[in-house]
Design an enzyme around this catalytic site. Structure first.
Site, PDB file in Angstrom:
ATOM      1  N   ASP A 173       0.812  -1.220   0.000  1.00 29.31           N
ATOM      2  CA  ASP A 173       0.000   0.000   0.000  1.00 29.31           C
ATOM      3  C   ASP A 173       0.845   1.270   0.000  1.00 29.31           C
ATOM      4  O   ASP A 173       0.673   2.148   0.862  1.00 29.31           O
ATOM      5  CB  ASP A 173      -0.948   0.006   1.213  1.00 29.31           C
ATOM      6  CG  ASP A 173      -1.799  -1.241   1.300  1.00 29.31           C
ATOM      7  OD1 ASP A 173      -2.288  -1.682   0.250  1.00 29.31           O
ATOM      8  OD2 ASP A 173      -1.957  -1.783   2.406  1.00 29.31           O
ATOM      9  N   GLU A 179     -11.057   1.805  -4.413  1.00 29.74           N
ATOM     10  CA  GLU A 179     -10.401   2.248  -3.178  1.00 29.74           C
ATOM     11  C   GLU A 179      -9.085   2.944  -3.511  1.00 29.74           C
ATOM     12  O   GLU A 179      -8.716   3.124  -4.664  1.00 29.74           O
ATOM     13  CB  GLU A 179     -10.154   1.055  -2.253  1.00 29.74           C
ATOM     14  CG  GLU A 179      -9.310  -0.042  -2.870  1.00 29.74           C
ATOM     15  CD  GLU A 179      -9.262  -1.304  -2.019  1.00 29.74           C
ATOM     16  OE1 GLU A 179      -9.887  -1.343  -0.945  1.00 29.74           O
ATOM     17  OE2 GLU A 179      -8.577  -2.259  -2.430  1.00 29.74           O
TER      18      GLU A 179
END
Length: 553
Positions: free
Chosen positions: A57, A228
């Site tokens: 991430d 997302e």
């Protein structure tokens, strides 16, 4: 770096245990030797991934002529590492956003809860990191004037649900963009939306309405899942909304939409996705998958680059090393950012930026290398992590200079609290990790652990018994714990070396009492450390471990 060094010694202060003497570890060594890293690296090129191992991430920002990158760490501590680079390729960790036990608490949480995907931004002399602490507080912002710290305590955004928040500064205003449930009842499993709200620039709290920018994904008729990781960029009068779509596994991708107005409507790019590996053959050699969750950054020379996550796999779908950080150039085509043409494999060797350092090494964050810690520094190396936040300072570098003194705890690796396990990321599919320790006194087991989460791990430990020194290899797989191998060493054994060697899903465990390495067990099924088996979002870690044990254990 200063804040990290100030905070961690509080955890490393001399700790006098009333129950047992500490276990002394002399050194720890990690050696990675992946075949894919053996190919020559021509001048002016770099290797992918740029951060190998469990560095998922990623988010990146530029402050003047330096770049700063953060990753998620879930319930590991210190949390959210901050890296600095002058060229996007060669990185050095300078601190952590979560480096004080008072900031967050992860007790009771599984290893894949806690701090999810962070975003880092820089504006007007201040660094901002946004994050979602899942099941431990929700969305927050932390700020710092120096990326090395100190970082503020979390500034909680109690009225903002969902995950993956990011900031965008535009014409004196501040906007927060994130993933949340759609308006009304979700139409299908994985139906999410991208929302935006304005923040007060002083309090960093929401003001005004909150609006959906993207419902479902780029084409809701196709029932896309898990839109997302949103980021907004501005270029040539267009606002670009770049998001991940498809879930952070094999169907992961990166998509983009744009608008002349920041509030939309946003029109999708007709050639989406701009990055994915899901359209490649599953049985390809040296597969890299899961690509997505990109963040874009413009360099001082005007070029654009994408930092994103992906995973190097074996057996088609398995990976013990977790989700890693990759870098590719961005090409603008007809006013749209593109990262990789459809059907194209992520390259492992890439032409670097024009400003890339030519005489630097990517080790120990990428490539093949040997990394060793002789425990001769006043503070722990930034490569080490704790599983959740320690409640007592059990890792001690001061009482026995030149050694790591681990004060054993009652907690085992299956705890939802903090075990006495010092974790270093497994960064290669093929590796060796070894350590030297003094055999502990009775009532303690100590050795090496290979750990995915509290339900999936391998523990290679020694303990004193009335018959000698018992050496054992235990496996935890879901709800079941079993012993895979045993050996009894002479009672006068004082020092012991332990080693785990990995080759994709096969691990081997060996020991040395001073007479050379002997294999305790080979061909151990280590697919239990893969995300495919263990689930979750983290990668495998390795390191010293100790525990207090009863006679009947």
């Amino acid at each position: 770096m200063k804040r990290f060094q100030l905070a961690i010694p509080l955890l490393l202060a001399t700790f006098v245990s009333q129950a047992a003497e500490p276990v002394l570890f002399d050194w720890f060594e990690y050696r990675g030797h992946d075949k894919m890293f053996e190919q020559p690296l021509p001048p002016g090129r770099y290797r992918n991934p740029i951060l190998a191992g469990f560095y998922p991430d990623p988010s990146v920002t530029r402050a003047d002529d330096k770049f700063y990158l953060v990753n998620s760490t879930f319930t590991y501590f210190p949390g959210i590492p901050v890296f600095e680079s002058a060229d996007l390729v060669h990185w050095k960790q300078v601190g952590n956003v979560i480096d004080r036990p008072s900031q967050l608490d992860f007790d009771g949480l599984g290893m894949s809860r806690g701090v999810f995907a962070p975003t880092i931004e820089y504006h007007a002399g201040t660094f901002y990191v946004l994050n979602t602490s899942v099941d431990a507080g929700g969305n927050f912002i932390a700020t710092a004037k120096n990326p090395a710290g100190p970082w503020s305590d979390p500034i909680w955004l109690k009225s903002i649900d969902g995950i993956d928040p990011s900031l965008f500064f535009d014409e004196g205003k501040v906007y927060l963009i994130n993933n949340d449930a759609p308006e009304g009842t979700p139409l299908y499993e994985g139906h999410r939306a991208i929302w935006m709200t304005e923040l007060d620039p002083d309090t960093l709290q929401p003001v005004g309405p909150r609006k959906v920018l993207i419902n479902g994904g780029m084409d809701i008729s196709q029932k896309p899942i898990w839109i997302e990781g949103p980021h907004i960029y501005k270029r040539d009068g267009w606002y670009y909304l770049v998001c991940a779509e498809g879930g952070t596994s094999l169907q992961h991708s990166q998509v983009v939409a744009r608008s002349r107005d920041i509030w939309g409507p946003y029109a999708p790019y007709r050639h989406n996705p701009i990055l994915t590996q899901r359209d490649l053959p599953e049985d390809r050699a040296d597969a890299i998958g899961n690509a997505g969750h990109a963040d874009l950054v413009q360099a001082t020379d005007g070029t654009w680059w994408a930092i994103f996550l992906a995973s190097r796999m074996y057996d088609k779908v398995r990976y013990n090393t977790g989700r890693e950080t990759f870098l590719l150039p961005v090409e603008w085509k007809d006013g749209w950012p593109t990262i990789l043409p459809h059907g194209t494999r992520i390259p492992q060797v890439v032409d670097g930026p024009s400003f890339m350092a030519r005489d630097a090494t990517q080790a120990p964050l990428s490539g093949n290398f040997t990394w060793r810690d002789d425990f001769d520094k006043p503070v722990l190396d930034t490569a080490w992590m704790f599983a959740r936040v320690p409640k007592q300072p059990w890792a001690d570098l001061k009482s026995h200079p030149g050694k790591l003194a681990v004060h054993p705890l009652d907690e085992g690796l299956d705890t939802l609290r903090n075990p006495a396990f010092l974790a270093r990321r497994q960064q290669h599919l093929a590796f060796d990790a070894s350590t030297s320790l003094q055999v502990p006194e009775e009532g303690i087991e100590a050795g090496l652990a290979a750990f995915q989460n509290e339900r999936y791990w391998l523990a290679f430990v020694a303990r004193r018994t009335k018959d000698g020194v018992a050496l054992s290899l235990r496996e935890r797989r879901g709800d079941a714990t079993r012993t895979l191998a045993r050996a009894t060493l002479p009672r006068d054994t004082r020092e012991l070396r332990l080693k785990v060697s990995g080759d994709e899903g096969d691990y081997a465990f060996a020991y040395d009492t001073g007479k050379g390495w002997k294999t305790l067990k080979q061909d151990v099924d280590a697919t239990l450390l893969s995300t495919d088996v263990a689930g979750g979002f983290v990668g495998a870690t390795l390191g010293p471990y100790a525990r207090l044990v009863r006679a009947d254990q």
